[in-house]
Design a protein around this motif. Structure first.
Motif, PDB file in Angstrom:
ATOM      1  N   LYS A  74       0.753  -1.207  -0.065  1.00  0.00           N
ATOM      2  CA  LYS A  74       0.021   0.118  -0.264  1.00  0.00           C
ATOM      3  C   LYS A  74       1.086   1.100  -0.084  1.00  0.00           C
ATOM      4  O   LYS A  74       1.700   1.365   0.742  1.00  0.00           O
ATOM      5  N   LEU A  76       1.304   5.133   0.130  1.00  0.00           N
ATOM      6  CA  LEU A  76       0.332   6.581   0.425  1.00  0.00           C
ATOM      7  C   LEU A  76       1.295   7.731   0.195  1.00  0.00           C
ATOM      8  O   LEU A  76       2.455   7.946   0.632  1.00  0.00           O
ATOM      9  N   LEU A  86      -3.984   7.412  -1.369  1.00  0.00           N
ATOM     10  CA  LEU A  86      -3.460   6.096  -1.364  1.00  0.00           C
ATOM     11  C   LEU A  86      -3.830   5.449  -2.665  1.00  0.00           C
ATOM     12  O   LEU A  86      -4.711   5.506  -3.168  1.00  0.00           O
ATOM     13  N   TYR A 107      -9.712  -0.528   1.136  1.00  0.00           N
ATOM     14  CA  TYR A 107      -9.733   0.982   1.847  1.00  0.00           C
ATOM     15  C   TYR A 107     -10.261   1.009   3.016  1.00  0.00           C
ATOM     16  O   TYR A 107     -10.207   2.192   3.836  1.00  0.00           O
ATOM     17  N   LEU A 111      -4.588   2.838   8.042  1.00  0.00           N
ATOM     18  CA  LEU A 111      -3.409   3.346   7.241  1.00  0.00           C
ATOM     19  C   LEU A 111      -2.081   2.862   8.054  1.00  0.00           C
ATOM     20  O   LEU A 111      -0.986   3.266   7.726  1.00  0.00           O
ATOM     21  N   VAL A 114       0.235   0.709   5.728  1.00  0.00           N
ATOM     22  CA  VAL A 114       0.679   1.232   4.524  1.00  0.00           C
ATOM     23  C   VAL A 114       2.108   0.536   4.576  1.00  0.00           C
ATOM     24  O   VAL A 114       2.886   0.754   5.482  1.00  0.00           O
TER      25      VAL A 114
END
Length: 258
Positions: A74, A76, A86, A107, A111, A114
């Motif tokens: 992931k 960011l 993102l 989603y 986070l 990430v």
């Protein structure tokens, strides 16, 4: 056990179980005058019909998506304070149904999962850096994370800004938060940046950091310096590494500073 997601699987199942309004593939086959977009949609629907994954019950698909979402890298991107993005997962590009179902799971993850963070900054500006550091989420357990600072330079750059930037990133509180693999990428336009002048200033800073700054600040500045030297070499051909091996001057007579 998987970490909890913000969105419950039952919510996703209820959404994906809604009746589809898409035109059946068999009906589209009879349309010999189909346009290119319609033919592309037909191929996608055919893939969906033949997919073993999409043929599974929704409950099983969502469980699989939860495993895949946690394992997916992931990224960011922090463009500026309070403005981040993102990047969408690759699986979402396969077909419309996967994008609808998998994105809801992907989603919904915190986070904290990430794996890569890219922070943009201009001229080592302290305020955006401080706010971006505030926006960097803490890392979940066992998540391998990398952080990249992409810094653009122009002639508005000042030496004190570099020193303040380095001091901020070498502070104990920041180090604890960005303890992942940290890298720096520097860029500038040849029309808006006086490279020759700033080669000299970076060389002077290098000497100053070597003798007058803390070990933590030295490490941060060293990474910044080599990122600057790498992009500068692509512009003027002066190799700092060649200088370190004994090449005191470039072929045109200019000094190689280190």
């Amino acid at each position: 056990m998987l970490p909890p997601t913000f969105l419950r699987a039952s919510q996703v199942i209820a959404r994906v179980m809604k009746p589809s309004t898409a035109t059946p593939a068999s009906r589209m086959l009879s349309n010999t005058g189909a346009s290119e977009p319609e033919e592309r949609l037909l191929r996608m629907e055919t893939v969906q019909q033949r997919s073993a994954l999409l043929a599974l019950p929704a409950e099983l698909r969502i469980q699989i998506f939860e495993y895949v979402a946690h394992a997916t890298e992931k990224t960011l991107i922090i463009l500026s304070p309070n403005k981040s993005l993102l990047l969408p997962p690759p699986l979402s590009k396969v077909c419309d149904q996967l994008r609808q179902e998998f994105d809801w799971v992907f989603y919904s993850l915190s986070l904290a999962y990430v794996t890569e963070i890219i922070c943009h900054n201009e001229n080592f500006d302290l305020l955006p850096l401080t706010l971006s550091l505030r926006d960097i989420p803490g890392s979940a357990l066992n998540v391998n994370r990398s952080i990249v600072f992409r810094i653009t330079l122009n002639n508005a750059l000042r030496v004190p800004d570099i020193e303040t930037f380095v001091k901020e990133l070498s502070g104990p509180a920041v180090l604890a938060k960005v303890a992942a693999a940290t890298a720096y990428q520097i860029s500038f336009g040849t029309e808006t940046f006086d490279l020759q002048t700033w080669r000299l200033r970076f060389a002077q800073l290098s000497k100053r950091y070597r003798f007058h700054y803390s070990e933590g600040e030295q490490r941060v500045f060293e990474k910044l310096y080599w990122a600057f030297a790498e992009v500068a070499e692509k512009v003027d051909g002066i190799s700092v590494k060649r200088y370190a091996m004994g090449c005191w001057r470039a072929e045109d007579g200019r000094l190689c500073f280190v």
